[in-house]
Design a protein around this motif. Structure first.
Motif, PDB file in Angstrom:
ATOM      1  N   GLY A 129      -7.926  13.962   1.354  1.00  0.00           N
ATOM      2  CA  GLY A 129      -8.132  13.636   2.762  1.00  0.00           C
ATOM      3  C   GLY A 129      -7.834  12.181   3.078  1.00  0.00           C
ATOM      4  N   GLY A 130      -8.126  11.293   2.145  1.00  0.00           N
ATOM      5  CA  GLY A 130      -7.830   9.877   2.361  1.00  0.00           C
ATOM      6  C   GLY A 130      -6.333   9.615   2.424  1.00  0.00           C
ATOM      7  N   PHE A 136      -1.394   8.757   5.727  1.00  0.00           N
ATOM      8  CA  PHE A 136      -0.148   9.269   6.294  1.00  0.00           C
ATOM      9  C   PHE A 136      -0.214   9.224   7.826  1.00  0.00           C
ATOM     10  CE2 PHE A 136       2.590  12.695   7.887  1.00  0.00           C
ATOM     11  CZ  PHE A 136       3.797  12.359   7.290  1.00  0.00           C
ATOM     12  N   CYS A 137      -1.320   9.691   8.400  1.00  0.00           N
ATOM     13  CA  CYS A 137      -1.474   9.690   9.856  1.00  0.00           C
ATOM     14  C   CYS A 137      -1.528   8.273  10.412  1.00  0.00           C
ATOM     15  CB  CYS A 137      -2.727  10.466  10.258  1.00  0.00           C
ATOM     16  SG  CYS A 137      -2.612  12.239   9.964  1.00  0.00           S
ATOM     17  N   ASP A 138      -2.132   7.360   9.670  1.00  0.00           N
ATOM     18  CA  ASP A 138      -2.243   5.972  10.104  1.00  0.00           C
ATOM     19  C   ASP A 138      -0.885   5.269  10.080  1.00  0.00           C
ATOM     20  OD1 ASP A 138      -3.796   3.856  11.097  1.00  0.00           O
ATOM     21  OD2 ASP A 138      -4.094   3.018   9.096  1.00  0.00           O
ATOM     22  N   MET A 139       0.069   5.808   9.355  1.00  0.00           N
ATOM     23  CA  MET A 139       1.439   5.303   9.390  1.00  0.00           C
ATOM     24  C   MET A 139       2.238   6.069  10.454  1.00  0.00           C
ATOM     25  SD  MET A 139       1.483   2.918   7.131  1.00  0.00           S
ATOM     26  CE  MET A 139       3.220   2.579   7.010  1.00  0.00           C
ATOM     27  N   LEU A 140       2.060   7.388  10.501  1.00  0.00           N
ATOM     28  CA  LEU A 140       2.809   8.239  11.417  1.00  0.00           C
ATOM     29  C   LEU A 140       2.687   7.801  12.870  1.00  0.00           C
ATOM     30  CD1 LEU A 140       4.296  10.913  12.226  1.00  0.00           C
ATOM     31  CD2 LEU A 140       2.026  11.998  12.206  1.00  0.00           C
ATOM     32  N   LEU A 141       1.475   7.599  13.350  1.00  0.00           N
ATOM     33  CA  LEU A 141       1.275   7.335  14.770  1.00  0.00           C
ATOM     34  C   LEU A 141       1.921   6.019  15.225  1.00  0.00           C
ATOM     35  CD1 LEU A 141      -2.386   8.647  15.290  1.00  0.00           C
ATOM     36  CD2 LEU A 141      -0.237   9.851  15.677  1.00  0.00           C
ATOM     37  N   PRO A 142       1.562   4.868  14.640  1.00  0.00           N
ATOM     38  CA  PRO A 142       2.176   3.635  15.149  1.00  0.00           C
ATOM     39  C   PRO A 142       3.670   3.518  14.848  1.00  0.00           C
ATOM     40  CG  PRO A 142       0.761   3.142  13.280  1.00  0.00           C
ATOM     41  CD  PRO A 142       0.550   4.594  13.617  1.00  0.00           C
ATOM     42  N   HIS A 193      -1.373  12.214  -5.361  1.00  0.00           N
ATOM     43  CA  HIS A 193      -1.899  12.326  -4.001  1.00  0.00           C
ATOM     44  C   HIS A 193      -3.006  13.368  -3.864  1.00  0.00           C
ATOM     45  CE1 HIS A 193       2.459  11.120  -2.907  1.00  0.00           C
ATOM     46  NE2 HIS A 193       1.708  10.038  -2.837  1.00  0.00           N
ATOM     47  N   ILE A 194      -3.272  14.146  -4.908  1.00  0.00           N
ATOM     48  CA  ILE A 194      -4.136  15.321  -4.739  1.00  0.00           C
ATOM     49  C   ILE A 194      -5.586  15.078  -5.157  1.00  0.00           C
ATOM     50  CG2 ILE A 194      -2.227  16.950  -4.921  1.00  0.00           C
ATOM     51  CD1 ILE A 194      -3.164  17.511  -7.836  1.00  0.00           C
ATOM     52  N   ASN A 195      -6.445  15.966  -4.649  1.00  0.00           N
ATOM     53  CA  ASN A 195      -7.856  15.986  -5.010  1.00  0.00           C
ATOM     54  C   ASN A 195      -8.056  16.950  -6.189  1.00  0.00           C
ATOM     55  OD1 ASN A 195      -7.921  18.650  -3.971  1.00  0.00           O
ATOM     56  ND2 ASN A 195      -8.728  17.985  -1.998  1.00  0.00           N
ATOM     57  N   PRO A 196      -9.278  17.119  -6.676  1.00  0.00           N
ATOM     58  CA  PRO A 196      -9.497  18.019  -7.822  1.00  0.00           C
ATOM     59  C   PRO A 196      -9.128  19.484  -7.569  1.00  0.00           C
ATOM     60  CG  PRO A 196     -11.368  16.546  -7.581  1.00  0.00           C
ATOM     61  CD  PRO A 196     -10.490  16.348  -6.366  1.00  0.00           C
ATOM     62  N   MET A 197      -8.959  19.881  -6.302  1.00  0.00           N
ATOM     63  CA  MET A 197      -8.595  21.260  -5.982  1.00  0.00           C
ATOM     64  C   MET A 197      -7.080  21.457  -5.890  1.00  0.00           C
ATOM     65  SD  MET A 197     -11.422  22.779  -6.057  1.00  0.00           S
ATOM     66  CE  MET A 197     -10.895  24.378  -5.514  1.00  0.00           C
ATOM     67  N   PHE A 208       0.827  -1.206   0.000  1.00  0.00           N
ATOM     68  CA  PHE A 208       0.000   0.000   0.000  1.00  0.00           C
ATOM     69  C   PHE A 208       0.862   1.258   0.000  1.00  0.00           C
ATOM     70  CE2 PHE A 208      -2.300   3.454   2.027  1.00  0.00           C
ATOM     71  CZ  PHE A 208      -3.416   3.515   1.220  1.00  0.00           C
ATOM     72  N   MET A 209       1.799   1.356   0.938  1.00  0.00           N
ATOM     73  CA  MET A 209       2.644   2.553   0.989  1.00  0.00           C
ATOM     74  C   MET A 209       3.702   2.548  -0.108  1.00  0.00           C
ATOM     75  SD  MET A 209       1.394   4.752   2.936  1.00  0.00           S
ATOM     76  CE  MET A 209       2.671   5.978   2.830  1.00  0.00           C
ATOM     77  N   HIS A 210       4.058   1.363  -0.599  1.00  0.00           N
ATOM     78  CA  HIS A 210       4.980   1.319  -1.737  1.00  0.00           C
ATOM     79  C   HIS A 210       4.335   2.025  -2.934  1.00  0.00           C
ATOM     80  CE1 HIS A 210       8.024  -0.106  -4.506  1.00  0.00           C
ATOM     81  NE2 HIS A 210       7.051  -0.546  -5.286  1.00  0.00           N
ATOM     82  N   ILE A 211       3.052   1.801  -3.126  1.00  0.00           N
ATOM     83  CA  ILE A 211       2.318   2.414  -4.236  1.00  0.00           C
ATOM     84  C   ILE A 211       1.957   3.866  -3.933  1.00  0.00           C
ATOM     85  CG2 ILE A 211       0.102   2.346  -5.480  1.00  0.00           C
ATOM     86  CD1 ILE A 211       0.283  -0.748  -5.184  1.00  0.00           C
ATOM     87  N   ASN A 212       1.587   4.151  -2.691  1.00  0.00           N
ATOM     88  CA  ASN A 212       1.079   5.474  -2.337  1.00  0.00           C
ATOM     89  C   ASN A 212       2.103   6.420  -1.727  1.00  0.00           C
ATOM     90  OD1 ASN A 212      -1.860   5.295  -2.972  1.00  0.00           O
ATOM     91  ND2 ASN A 212      -1.611   3.483  -1.704  1.00  0.00           N
TER      92      ASN A 212
END
Length: 165
Positions: free
Chosen positions: A72-73, A78-84, A63-67, A37-41
């Motif tokens: 946000g996903g 990123f946060c789900d990797m950062l914390l643990p 990584h970006i949205n239309p704006m 997952f993180m290898h791709i993202n």
């Protein structure tokens, strides 16, 4: 006769996006974690100097949205990797334990535009016999853009091939 041209910010950003590793702040090294997952993202980068543990990534087109801001996903990932991953560096007893997410809360504070350097720090708040509690702050080019907190299950030992602190 035309005046010599100098690289513009847009040109520099385009080069950074084409070669993201070329525009990583000093001290950060590639961090191969998170499986495919993180290898791709990703890519995800780590700065670990004594007590200092920071994770970072360059916001790229994918990584970006239309704006034109980090989706946000992707911020949640990123946060789900950062914390643990930060917890692994802060407590030797948890360093080799898999910490699957039970709960993740994110406050989106500001946009993270295309090309910005995303950088996060986190703190272990508490570890019990079965759960870990952590919180973190993410900045985009130094501006706070997300605040996260999470609860993680104290899981089994990580496989030996996993990146260890």
């Amino acid at each position: 006769m035309t005046a010599p041209t100098t690289p513009t910010a847009a040109h520099s950003m385009a080069q950074s996006l084409a070669h993201p590793a070329a525009d990583v702040p000093p001290g950060f090294v590639p961090f191969p974690a998170g499986g495919n997952f993180m290898h791709i993202n990703g890519p995800l980068y780590l700065l670990h100097q004594g007590e200092v543990v920071k994770f970072g990534m360059r916001v790229q087109e994918r990584h970006i949205n239309p704006m034109g801001n980090l989706h946000g996903g992707m911020m949640a990932s990123f946060c789900d990797m950062l914390l643990p991953l930060s917890v692994h560096y802060q407590d030797a007893a948890l360093a080799q334990r898999f910490l699957p997410t039970i709960s993740l809360q994110i406050d989106y504070l500001a946009p993270s535009p295309l090309g910005c350097w995303l950088e996060g720090t986190a703190q272990l708040l508490r570890a019990t016999r079965s759960m870990v509690f952590a919180q973190g702050l993410v900045t985009a080019d130094g501006v706070p853009c997300a605040r996260a907190s999470g609860v993680f299950k104290l899981g089994p030992q990580r496989p030996q091939e996993s990146t260890a602190p």
